[in-house]
Scaffold this active site. Structure first.
Site, short mmCIF file in Angstrom:
data_model
loop_
_atom_site.label_atom_id
_atom_site.label_comp_id
_atom_site.label_asym_id
_atom_site.label_seq_id
_atom_site.Cartn_x
_atom_site.Cartn_y
_atom_site.Cartn_z
N ASN A 69 -14.44 -4.80 4.91
CA ASN A 69 -13.83 -6.10 4.62
C ASN A 69 -14.65 -7.24 5.22
O ASN A 69 -14.70 -8.34 4.66
CB ASN A 69 -12.38 -6.13 5.11
CG ASN A 69 -11.45 -5.44 4.12
OD1 ASN A 69 -11.86 -5.07 3.02
ND2 ASN A 69 -10.20 -5.25 4.50
N THR A 101 -4.59 -0.59 8.24
CA THR A 101 -5.88 -1.01 8.81
C THR A 101 -5.68 -1.36 10.28
O THR A 101 -4.78 -2.13 10.63
CB THR A 101 -6.38 -2.27 8.07
OG1 THR A 101 -6.50 -1.94 6.70
CG2 THR A 101 -7.73 -2.73 8.61
N ARG A 155 0.16 -14.36 0.86
CA ARG A 155 -0.22 -14.30 2.27
C ARG A 155 -1.61 -14.93 2.48
O ARG A 155 -2.54 -14.61 1.78
CB ARG A 155 -0.21 -12.85 2.78
CG ARG A 155 1.20 -12.31 2.92
CD ARG A 155 1.20 -10.87 3.33
NE ARG A 155 0.56 -10.03 2.34
CZ ARG A 155 0.30 -8.73 2.51
NH1 ARG A 155 0.60 -8.15 3.65
NH2 ARG A 155 -0.27 -8.02 1.56
N LYS A 168 -13.53 0.80 7.91
CA LYS A 168 -12.59 -0.03 7.14
C LYS A 168 -12.78 -1.52 7.46
O LYS A 168 -12.86 -2.37 6.57
CB LYS A 168 -11.16 0.42 7.45
CG LYS A 168 -10.08 -0.50 6.97
CD LYS A 168 -10.04 -0.60 5.45
CE LYS A 168 -9.39 -1.87 5.00
NZ LYS A 168 -8.40 -1.73 4.00
N TYR A 189 -2.89 -15.72 -3.40
CA TYR A 189 -4.22 -15.79 -2.76
C TYR A 189 -5.35 -15.47 -3.72
O TYR A 189 -6.50 -15.78 -3.45
CB TYR A 189 -4.28 -14.91 -1.51
CG TYR A 189 -4.52 -13.44 -1.73
CD1 TYR A 189 -3.47 -12.56 -1.95
CD2 TYR A 189 -5.81 -12.91 -1.72
CE1 TYR A 189 -3.69 -11.21 -2.14
CE2 TYR A 189 -6.04 -11.56 -1.90
CZ TYR A 189 -4.98 -10.72 -2.12
OH TYR A 189 -5.20 -9.37 -2.31
N ILE A 220 0.82 -1.21 0.00
CA ILE A 220 0.00 0.00 0.00
C ILE A 220 0.86 1.26 0.00
O ILE A 220 0.63 2.19 -0.78
CB ILE A 220 -0.94 0.02 1.24
CG1 ILE A 220 -1.80 -1.25 1.29
CG2 ILE A 220 -1.80 1.29 1.27
CD1 ILE A 220 -2.72 -1.46 0.10
N CYS A 244 -6.18 -9.12 4.17
CA CYS A 244 -7.25 -8.18 4.56
C CYS A 244 -8.53 -8.91 4.93
O CYS A 244 -8.93 -8.94 6.09
CB CYS A 244 -7.50 -7.23 3.40
SG CYS A 244 -5.97 -6.59 2.70
N ASP A 271 11.54 3.07 4.66
CA ASP A 271 11.25 1.71 5.09
C ASP A 271 12.46 1.19 5.85
O ASP A 271 13.60 1.49 5.48
CB ASP A 271 10.97 0.80 3.88
CG ASP A 271 10.20 -0.45 4.27
OD1 ASP A 271 9.02 -0.57 3.90
OD2 ASP A 271 10.79 -1.30 4.99
N1 SAJ Z 1 -12.89 -14.26 -3.16
C1 SAJ Z 1 -13.79 -15.31 -3.32
N2 SAJ Z 1 -15.01 -15.06 -3.92
C2 SAJ Z 1 -15.33 -13.81 -4.36
C3 SAJ Z 1 -14.43 -12.74 -4.18
C4 SAJ Z 1 -13.20 -13.00 -3.58
O1 SAJ Z 1 -13.54 -16.45 -2.93
O2 SAJ Z 1 -16.43 -13.66 -4.92
C5 SAJ Z 1 -11.60 -14.51 -2.49
C6 SAJ Z 1 -10.38 -14.16 -3.35
O3 SAJ Z 1 -10.06 -15.20 -4.22
C7 SAJ Z 1 -9.33 -13.91 -2.29
C8 SAJ Z 1 -10.13 -13.29 -1.15
O4 SAJ Z 1 -11.49 -13.63 -1.39
O5 SAJ Z 1 -8.75 -15.11 -1.83
C9 SAJ Z 1 -10.01 -11.78 -1.01
O6 SAJ Z 1 -9.91 -11.18 -2.29
P1 SAJ Z 1 -10.64 -9.85 -2.72
O7 SAJ Z 1 -10.29 -9.62 -4.14
O8 SAJ Z 1 -12.08 -9.90 -2.39
O9 SAJ Z 1 -10.06 -8.73 -1.74
P2 SAJ Z 1 -8.57 -8.29 -1.28
O10 SAJ Z 1 -8.29 -8.98 0.01
O11 SAJ Z 1 -7.58 -8.45 -2.36
O12 SAJ Z 1 -8.80 -6.71 -1.02
C10 SAJ Z 1 -9.76 -6.31 -0.05
C11 SAJ Z 1 -10.68 -5.22 -0.66
N3 SAJ Z 1 -11.82 -5.01 0.21
C12 SAJ Z 1 -13.10 -5.01 -0.25
O13 SAJ Z 1 -13.37 -5.24 -1.41
C13 SAJ Z 1 -14.17 -4.69 0.73
C14 SAJ Z 1 -9.89 -3.92 -0.88
O14 SAJ Z 1 -10.77 -2.90 -1.30
C15 SAJ Z 1 -9.20 -3.51 0.43
O15 SAJ Z 1 -8.42 -2.33 0.24
C16 SAJ Z 1 -8.27 -4.63 0.83
O16 SAJ Z 1 -9.07 -5.80 1.09
C17 SAJ Z 1 -7.52 -4.20 2.09
O17 SAJ Z 1 -6.33 -3.85 1.97
O18 SAJ Z 1 -8.11 -4.14 3.17
#
Ligand code: SAJ
Length: 406
Positions: free
Chosen positions: A205, A116, A322, A201, A314, A10, A255, A29
């Site tokens: 999530n 966060t 992670r 925040k 992931y 970030i 996250c 850093d």
């Molecule tokens: N996933 C599923 N099914 C889905 C959507 C995602 O199984 O329908 C899985 C993904 O494969 C992954 C995990 O969930 O393993 C999380 O992925 P993601 O793309 O949903 O989210 P992150 O963790 O990459 O990013 C999230 C985001 N939060 C939200 O959408 C509410 C991002 O906006 C945040 O900035 C980030 O967390 C953070 O840094 O907190």
């Protein structure tokens, strides 16, 4: 001048974005190797558009160092790990960054925490740390929380376009920080108090985690009675007020698989749905492993060395492993089996697990059953190479006939 503390997933794009929009930025850093890499003009992780942004920021004069700078504005973007047992946030990196800032900052400086944190962390850990250093908050130092919201895989676009929240004790300080962000952010920026910003925040999530858990639970129900969960979800989603997410092999990243636990840890007797949802998501790698055993049996495969997992990150098109569901599945499987399953991921050039391949064709040549754990563009563009293999697709990206679904 803005000193961005923490140049990870970030902090780095944020610093680059600010610098490329005309702000004077120095990134700090404590990791010497990371700073040295940035200083020879190389980015430290893969992200669409990051290199171009990096070059723009370099031309605009961004600098990277291990030293904290004497200035009036700090953006803190350091990791906030969580304690798996207590389910509480570990604010040690934030507190340590605050203390280092206090050693050098100018009187009246503003410290913006982007990391966060769980609701109440700033009151519980950050304010006391500042007070212990002899600072009067609001007089000697201003405190702001501006949680990041960008999604890996689409970070640069989201930095520019997402709406943001800024929490501050004093609205005028919040507005001052808002001006910094409006230099590049085209989204709406809401100014509120710190506690509300912390909570929003984590709630965002958590909302996503609970909704993914619902999709994962449906997948289990449908598997039990041999129904097609994807068809059911797509029909349900035709309803104007239904929008179900996609089931998958588990929820990873630092996250969505972590932040909701903060609410469970802080409100154990209240956060019941969240607790169950997190357990459902955490149980998915084992669910997938059992399905692999079933598919092996159905196809008379007894040799585990003929099974390969595609994808270690992931989620798709990122090099971040992670809390990766694949790593969790491997850990579980290794407890039962001496030979770890074969793996391949185009985003990992170095070994992060045993039995990891670095050439896609060689990986395919050595297996009969491929389990698609991550739908990187690479595999989507090479589906023809999977012909003749038994395919178990946990991400609904393969339409070859006979493909096993979740
Ligand atoms: N996933 C599923 N099914 C889905 C959507 C995602 O199984 O329908 C899985 C993904 O494969 C992954 C995990 O969930 O393993 C999380 O992925 P993601 O793309 O949903 O989210 P992150 O963790 O990459 O990013 C999230 C985001 N939060 C939200 O959408 C509410 C991002 O906006 C945040 O900035 C980030 O967390 C953070 O840094 O907190």
């Amino acid at each position: 001048m803005i000193n961005v503390i923490g140049l990870g997933y970030i902090g780095l794009p944020t610093a680059l974005m600010m610098a490329s929009h005309g702000l004077e930025v120095i990134g700090t850093d404590y990791n010497k190797e990371l700073v040295a890499t940035l200083n020879v003009g190389k980015t430290t992780f893969k992200e669409e558009g990051l290199e171009e942004l990096f070059n723009l920021a370099l031309n605009a004069g961004i600098k990277f160092t291990t030293e904290y700078q004497v200035t009036d504005t700090y953006i803190v973007s350091v990791p906030t790990p969580y304690d798996k047992f207590s389910k509480k946030v570990d604010a040690c990196y934030v507190v340590s960054a605050i203390k280092s800032i206090m050693d050098v900052c100018l009187k009246g400086a503003t410290v913006v925490i982007e990391s966060t944190v769980s609701p109440g962390t700033i009151d519980k850990y950050v304010r006391p740390a500042l007070q212990q250093c002899g600072y009067v908050i609001g007089e000697d130092i201003n405190l702001v929380h501006a949680p990041e919201r960008i999604i890996p895989g689409n970070m640069i676009y989201e930095l520019l376009h997402n709406n943001r929240t800024i929490g501050a004790d004093d609205k005028s300080i919040g507005e001052k920080v808002k001006k910094i962000y409006t230099s590049f952010c085209q989204g709406e920026i809401v100014v509120t108090d710190i506690r509300t910003a912390e909570m929003t925040k984590v709630v965002e999530n958590t909302f996503r985690a609970v909704n993914i858990a619902f999709a994962n639970e449906l997948a289990k129900i449908c598997r039990h009675d041999n129904m097609d969960v994807y068809e059911i979800i797509s029909i349900c989603n035709m309803h104007p007020r239904v929008n179900i997410l996609q089931p998958g092999p588990g929820v990873g990243g630092h996250c969505i698989s972590v932040d909701p636990w903060f609410l469970v840890g802080d409100y154990p007797s209240l956060a019941k749905v969240i607790d169950e949802a997190m357990k459902t998501n955490d149980g998915m790698p084992d669910f997938i492993l059992n399905r692999i055993y079933e598919i092996m049996k159905e196809n008379n495969i007894s040799d585990f060395s003929r099974v390969g997992l595609y994808g270690l990150s992931y989620k798709e098109n990122v090099d971040d492993s992670r809390e990766s569901p694949t790593l969790q599945l491997l850990e579980s499987q290794e407890r039962h089996l001496a030979i770890p399953l074969k793996t391949y991921d185009p985003y990992f050039e170095h070994d992060i697990v045993p039995n990891q391949y670095h050439e896609f064709d060689k990986f395919l040549g050595d297996i009969d059953l491929i389990v698609i754990m991550v739908s990187h563009n690479q595999i989507k563009e090479n589906m023809n190479k999977l012909k003749g293999k038994i395919v178990f697709d946990t991400r609904r990206c393969c339409d070859l006939p006979g493909t096993y679904k979740i």
